[in-house]
Scaffold this motif. Structure first.
Motif, mmCIF file in Angstrom:
data_model
loop_
_atom_site.group_PDB
_atom_site.id
_atom_site.type_symbol
_atom_site.label_atom_id
_atom_site.label_comp_id
_atom_site.label_asym_id
_atom_site.label_seq_id
_atom_site.Cartn_x
_atom_site.Cartn_y
_atom_site.Cartn_z
ATOM 1 N N GLY A 12 0.793 -1.227 0.000
ATOM 2 C CA GLY A 12 0.000 0.000 0.000
ATOM 3 C C GLY A 12 0.826 1.278 0.000
ATOM 4 N N SER A 41 -1.217 -4.536 -3.302
ATOM 5 C CA SER A 41 -2.128 -4.310 -2.169
ATOM 6 C C SER A 41 -3.061 -3.158 -2.517
ATOM 7 C CB SER A 41 -1.362 -3.880 -0.928
ATOM 8 O OG SER A 41 -0.435 -4.824 -0.545
ATOM 9 N N GLU A 207 -2.466 -7.586 5.952
ATOM 10 C CA GLU A 207 -1.107 -7.567 5.381
ATOM 11 C C GLU A 207 -0.809 -8.834 4.575
ATOM 12 O OE1 GLU A 207 0.446 -4.759 5.568
ATOM 13 O OE2 GLU A 207 -0.985 -3.944 6.999
HETATM 14 MG MG MG Z 1 -0.251 -3.215 3.401
#
Ligand code: MG
Ligand code: ASP
Length: 434
Positions: A12, A41, A207
């Protein structure tokens, strides 16, 4: 002969805005001639924002959920407008369809299972980012096919923590990915998400995109996997918490799995096993300084390691004792572990005495309460919360000493290579006001 595939994963932070996405395109330019599977992500903190949508919806606040979703839609649109001189029509259509499908879902009454609704909503983040990044790569002359990871990664229906069905996933990866790699050198897909046999979306755990990349690497017999991070590689400790950390150049799979399991956030702990099982090397590299070497994770080559520290916050220490003063015997431990399994507690440490059993677990949602209620008939429990679990591999006396400073040590365990302690801050004493 078919070219070997490499798998890249971008998290991210590397996709947080339009300029970050452009930078990812630049990192990929030198690999234009290679076969790459790129796993992305959700952008920036989108997953957290979507968690808030799911939470509001499930707690009977559909208007708040709609508003939060609308905000995400707006920030997504702003990034798209900044990224493209001319926004591709198909991109606008795909993004709008994705948002509309979640908007409709918010009109329904919530499901009985929060985790199910969570996955249907939160998976949106990776679907959005993958469409945007794929469109960008195509626009900058890097032909890229978009792949729905849910067509490949099959899981059971443990929502929010889908368990991968390996044979099905391997068969699909083998059937679906190579033809796409013939059309375009790059195939881009989502991290974090999978699919059940009833065709519902699952997520693989927060995650979890690293894990997705490892699943693709395993199934495609990748040459290597690379995770592009905002740190120069795997460090001896988290630089946000500690000073004087240094980068580790080489790490064995064993060291990597031990450290990540106990909270070293750099790689998702589930990532290592699939790679180790097929001896696929892992590179952890900096997207800020892509020319640097990063950390190379591979088979053990007898390396010597410096002390490495992982800190896992939000720990609960549960002290369990029998109500009738009987010893904590094997049949008790069996019963306790049955409930630990059903409530999905992750046990990080344990120790027993004659009539007590102590476990340290990740304090997630209401799992600890549910566990204590389940065992209440036969056991008394006391719970100490907001603790930290500190794990030191290759510990030395001075490192242990410095980590103990200012902390109360509630439980400690030592093995030749690993020292663990469960601590809380020393309460500050203040003189009472008179
Ligand atoms: Mg992440
Ligand atoms: N977007 C998901 C999360 O934030 C998965 C990931 O980033 O790996 O947890």
């Amino acid at each position: 002969m078919q070219k070997k595939v490499n798998v890249f994963k971008f998290g991210g932070a590397s996709l947080k805005d339009a300029s970050a996405i452009r930078h990812v395109g630049e990192i990929l330019q030198p690999f234009a001639g290679d076969s790459l599977v790129i796993v992305v992500s959700a952008m920036g903190k989108t997953t957290n924002a979507l968690e808030e949508v799911a939470h509001a919806y499930w707690h009977g606040k559909p208007d708040e959920a709609r508003q939060k979703l609308h905000d995400i839609h707006q920030s997504t649109t702003a990034i798209i407008q900044e990224l493209f001189a001319e926004v591709p029509e198909e991109l606008t259509a795909s993004i709008n369809d994705l948002f509309v499908s979640v908007e409709w879902a918010l009109d329904e009454t919530p499901n009985e299972e929060y985790d199910f609704d969570y996955d249907q909503i939160v998976s949106l983040g990776e679907l959005i980012s993958s469409h945007i990044v794929a469109a960008h790569l195509n626009a900058v002359g890097l032909p890229t096919s978009w792949l729905d990871a849910r067509d490949v990664i099959q899981t059971d229906n443990t929502y929010r923590e889908g368990w991968v069905k390996w044979p099905e996933t391997e068969e699909r990866a083998d059937r679906l990915v190579p033809p796409l790699l013939k059309e375009t050198n790059f195939v881009l897909t989502q991290g974090f998400i999978g699919n059940t046999s009833e065709n519902y979306t699952t997520t693989l755990g927060r995650e979890g995109s690293d894990y997705s990349a490892a699943i693709f690497s395993y199934c495609l017999n990748a040459e290597a996997m690379s995770i592009w991070k905002d740190v120069p590689g795997v460090l001896t400790a988290d630089p946000r918490i500690f000073e004087n950390v240094s980068k580790i150049d080489r790490l064995s799979y064993r060291e990597a799995i031990e450290m990540t399991y106990y909270g070293a956030k750099v790689i998702h702990p589930k990532t290592i096993k699939p790679l180790q099982n097929k001896s696929i090397p892992l590179y952890v590299r900096s997207f800020i300084e892509p020319e640097l070497e990063g950390t190379f994770v591979t088979d053990d080559a007898g390396d010597a390691y410096p002390p490495m520290v992982a800190v896992e916050p939000d720990q609960a220490l549960i002290n369990i004792s029998t109500r009738d003063f009987s010893f904590v015997a094997e049949h008790h431990i069996k019963e306790l572990f049955e409930h630990i399994t059903t409530t999905r507690l992750q046990v990080n440490m344990m120790q027993n005495t004659a009539i007590s059993f102590n476990v340290v677990v990740n304090d997630i949602d209401d799992r600890v309460e549910r566990f204590c209620t389940l065992i209440d008939e036969n056991f008394k429990t006391t719970v100490d919360r907001n603790l930290e679990l500190i794990t030191i591999r290759h510990y030395t006396p001075d490192v242990v000493e410095s980590l103990r400073r200012g902390k109360v040590n509630l439980l400690e365990g030592r093995l030749p290579l690993t020292l663990q302690m469960v601590v809380k801050d020393v309460p500050v004493m203040r003189r009472k006001e008179s």
